[in-house]
Scaffold this motif. Sequence first.
Motif, mmCIF file in Angstrom:
data_model
loop_
_atom_site.group_PDB
_atom_site.id
_atom_site.type_symbol
_atom_site.label_atom_id
_atom_site.label_comp_id
_atom_site.label_asym_id
_atom_site.label_seq_id
_atom_site.Cartn_x
_atom_site.Cartn_y
_atom_site.Cartn_z
ATOM 1 N N LEU A 115 -17.738 -34.570 -37.068
ATOM 2 C CA LEU A 115 -18.733 -33.549 -36.740
ATOM 3 C C LEU A 115 -19.514 -34.010 -35.513
ATOM 4 O O LEU A 115 -20.227 -35.015 -35.552
ATOM 5 N N GLU A 116 -19.349 -33.283 -34.415
ATOM 6 C CA GLU A 116 -20.058 -33.609 -33.172
ATOM 7 C C GLU A 116 -21.223 -32.639 -33.012
ATOM 8 O O GLU A 116 -21.020 -31.429 -32.882
ATOM 9 N N VAL A 117 -22.425 -33.179 -33.053
ATOM 10 C CA VAL A 117 -23.629 -32.363 -32.954
ATOM 11 C C VAL A 117 -24.191 -32.529 -31.550
ATOM 12 O O VAL A 117 -24.460 -33.646 -31.098
ATOM 13 N N ILE A 118 -24.347 -31.406 -30.845
ATOM 14 C CA ILE A 118 -24.815 -31.447 -29.458
ATOM 15 C C ILE A 118 -26.131 -30.685 -29.349
ATOM 16 O O ILE A 118 -26.414 -29.816 -30.168
ATOM 17 N N PRO A 119 -26.956 -31.028 -28.356
ATOM 18 C CA PRO A 119 -28.232 -30.311 -28.188
ATOM 19 C C PRO A 119 -28.003 -28.823 -27.964
ATOM 20 O O PRO A 119 -27.023 -28.410 -27.330
ATOM 21 N N GLY A 120 -28.899 -28.011 -28.490
ATOM 22 C CA GLY A 120 -28.811 -26.570 -28.283
ATOM 23 C C GLY A 120 -28.890 -26.212 -26.807
ATOM 24 O O GLY A 120 -29.597 -26.865 -26.031
ATOM 25 N N LEU A 121 -28.144 -25.198 -26.418
ATOM 26 C CA LEU A 121 -28.074 -24.828 -25.003
ATOM 27 C C LEU A 121 -28.157 -23.316 -24.858
ATOM 28 O O LEU A 121 -27.355 -22.588 -25.439
ATOM 29 N N GLU A 122 -29.152 -22.862 -24.112
ATOM 30 C CA GLU A 122 -29.260 -21.444 -23.792
ATOM 31 C C GLU A 122 -29.008 -21.247 -22.312
ATOM 32 O O GLU A 122 -29.461 -22.040 -21.478
ATOM 33 N N VAL A 123 -28.281 -20.179 -21.993
ATOM 34 C CA VAL A 123 -27.939 -19.868 -20.604
ATOM 35 C C VAL A 123 -28.252 -18.408 -20.329
ATOM 36 O O VAL A 123 -28.415 -17.605 -21.248
ATOM 37 N N VAL A 124 -28.314 -18.072 -19.053
ATOM 38 C CA VAL A 124 -28.523 -16.684 -18.628
ATOM 39 C C VAL A 124 -27.168 -16.121 -18.203
ATOM 40 O O VAL A 124 -26.535 -16.655 -17.287
ATOM 41 N N PRO A 125 -26.684 -15.068 -18.871
ATOM 42 C CA PRO A 125 -25.404 -14.471 -18.455
ATOM 43 C C PRO A 125 -25.499 -13.923 -17.030
ATOM 44 O O PRO A 125 -26.543 -13.440 -16.603
ATOM 45 N N GLY A 126 -24.395 -14.002 -16.316
ATOM 46 C CA GLY A 126 -24.365 -13.519 -14.942
ATOM 47 C C GLY A 126 -23.767 -12.133 -14.838
ATOM 48 O O GLY A 126 -24.313 -11.168 -15.315
#
Length: 408
Positions: A115-126
């Motif tokens: 189980l690889e847990v990564i920091p949450g990431l929010e992006v703006v769709p283009g």
Amino acid sequence: MTGVGSGSRRRGEIGVLLCLLLLGLFLSPGWRTFAAFPRHLRVFEGEVEEVLFGLPLRLHVLVDRPGVKVNGAMAGQSLGAIDGRQGFRLAAAQAGSYRLRFSLLGLLPVRELVLEVIPGLEVVPGGQSIGILLRPSGVLVLGHRPLETPGGRRVVPGRDAGIVPGDLIVGMNGRPVACEQDLLSRVDEAADQGTPVRIEVTRDGRTLVLLVDPGYDRNTGRHSLGLQLRDGAAGVGTLSFYHPTSRIFTALGHVVTESGAGRPADTSQGRIVEATVARIRQGRRGHPGEKVGELRPEAGTILGSIDRNTPFGIVGKLERMPAGHAAPFPSMPLALAHQVHPGRASMLTVLDGRTVETFEVEIVRVDARQRQPSPKGITLRVTDRRLLERSGGIVQGMSGSPIVQGGR
């Protein structure tokens, strides 16, 4: 003799029965779910991921270090037992890698999951149209191309003036040259006035100014320098998304290749610039359609730099956002591969000018067997009548258009 034969038949019948039972097990929905159980799972911090095991087994779970919740309960390294038929929920509050071992009675190993847990990431769709420049300016001379005059003579004005393959044309009549189309248009304008043009080239670190008298090519109906050229423009694509804080962006959805060579292009000096969609050329059988775009490679229209050229598109950093056309969605969580599923979704792209529009599509297939990243992991079908009427479906230039599904 009769007893021996009867025993052999009985053993054969038992063997056939066992084979049928095993075949039934392997074809059962539970076994297929078990076979699809992941060996590696990536999740965001704090998000809950439901995992199905598929078989009616009471499983003991052991994790190599604390920090993982199973069905909402967090313990030490031993997480107790779970019912394999009902599945279970996994979550972890801290980024890192966890190894979970599933076993019967805590003794017989059944499965192992990283189980690889990564920091949450929010992006703006283009969705915005962009032009891709492999070089900041200039047009490369690949060779000479003879033109035929109205009198039937074959001439090569650029060669006669001293321009050689490998020269980089950077200016004409004291003004910078941005791309091939820019150069050709200005050559036509100067030739209409009947005056030679001053071509500025760089060669072996030196700058040379050469006087060229353009010739009229009766085959093309326009004036020419008699040169085979290639500019730094790699075409029009679509901005996929960007991170609002770091301004790191991705675009295009596939690798940029050298024209005619098929190998990845050198993008070390690459830039993205503003682009406008002038019209859509609809595709027909055997001939894909395309967005006909106009690049604006002037200094004031540079949007950002390209850092990497990957099989999944270009990655770089934005200097500023395209003017006058914001995407219709705010920032949202990035979707991981296993969170994409068949069903309705939205695609953001430009069909006219610079306006980003939203169109309905359907994800018809997700490659569940895919174990490595691939640029062709999903299959889409266009369902939006507006898009079908205006473009006929997916066309060249839409590469990189973001897909939004379930708020991701």
